[in-house]
Motif scaffolding. Sequence first.
Motif, PDB file in Angstrom:
ATOM      1  N   THR A  72       2.450   1.630  -3.550  1.00  0.00           N
ATOM      2  CA  THR A  72       1.530   1.826  -4.673  1.00  0.00           C
ATOM      3  C   THR A  72       0.538   2.965  -4.472  1.00  0.00           C
ATOM      4  O   THR A  72      -0.185   3.308  -5.403  1.00  0.00           O
ATOM      5  CB  THR A  72       0.740   0.534  -4.967  1.00  0.00           C
ATOM      6  N   SER A  73       0.508   3.557  -3.281  1.00  0.00           N
ATOM      7  CA  SER A  73      -0.442   4.640  -3.016  1.00  0.00           C
ATOM      8  C   SER A  73       0.019   5.944  -3.661  1.00  0.00           C
ATOM      9  O   SER A  73       0.967   5.959  -4.433  1.00  0.00           O
ATOM     10  CB  SER A  73      -0.628   4.819  -1.510  1.00  0.00           C
TER      11      SER A  73
ATOM     12  N   GLU B 220       0.837  -1.206   0.000  1.00  0.00           N
ATOM     13  CA  GLU B 220       0.000   0.000   0.000  1.00  0.00           C
ATOM     14  C   GLU B 220       0.870   1.253   0.000  1.00  0.00           C
ATOM     15  O   GLU B 220       0.595   2.207  -0.724  1.00  0.00           O
ATOM     16  CB  GLU B 220      -0.930  -0.007   1.218  1.00  0.00           C
ATOM     17  N   THR B 221       1.922   1.258   0.773  1.00  0.00           N
ATOM     18  CA  THR B 221       2.815   2.418   0.854  1.00  0.00           C
ATOM     19  C   THR B 221       3.448   2.716  -0.501  1.00  0.00           C
ATOM     20  O   THR B 221       3.509   3.862  -0.937  1.00  0.00           O
ATOM     21  CB  THR B 221       3.915   2.175   1.913  1.00  0.00           C
TER      22      THR B 221
END
Length: 121
Positions: free
Chosen positions: A114-115, A111-112
């Motif tokens: 690809t956010s 998430e980190t």
Amino acid sequence: MSPQDLIHVPTSEHDPAFDEWFAQLCTSSGLTQGSHHGRIDYRAAGKIVANAEDDGAVTLKVPLEEQHALLHQHPDLVRLPAGWSKYGWTTVRLQSLERTHVRELLASAIETVTSARQPDR
């Protein structure tokens, strides 16, 4: 929670079976395996999410709040890479954590990375 989730390996031992399990976890999470400075890494959208270290630890990019929590909760399992930790890069002896926690950390790292736009570090 399965019995597999409760497996712990002493921090002084490197378990090749964990490496295989982690590789399967990464690829089943949609990451591709690559190489960075001669070490195996796992990427999302071409960006490194996790990098295998020679001692069996894994360096992941996590939010800074999570990095601080990990350091506080597991000081014997966490080290901060010089210069890179300010971007969230955190080296953890994942094989010594419950596998459920490893899954959560990997999901957070994905998430980190690809956010919303992150610095290129």
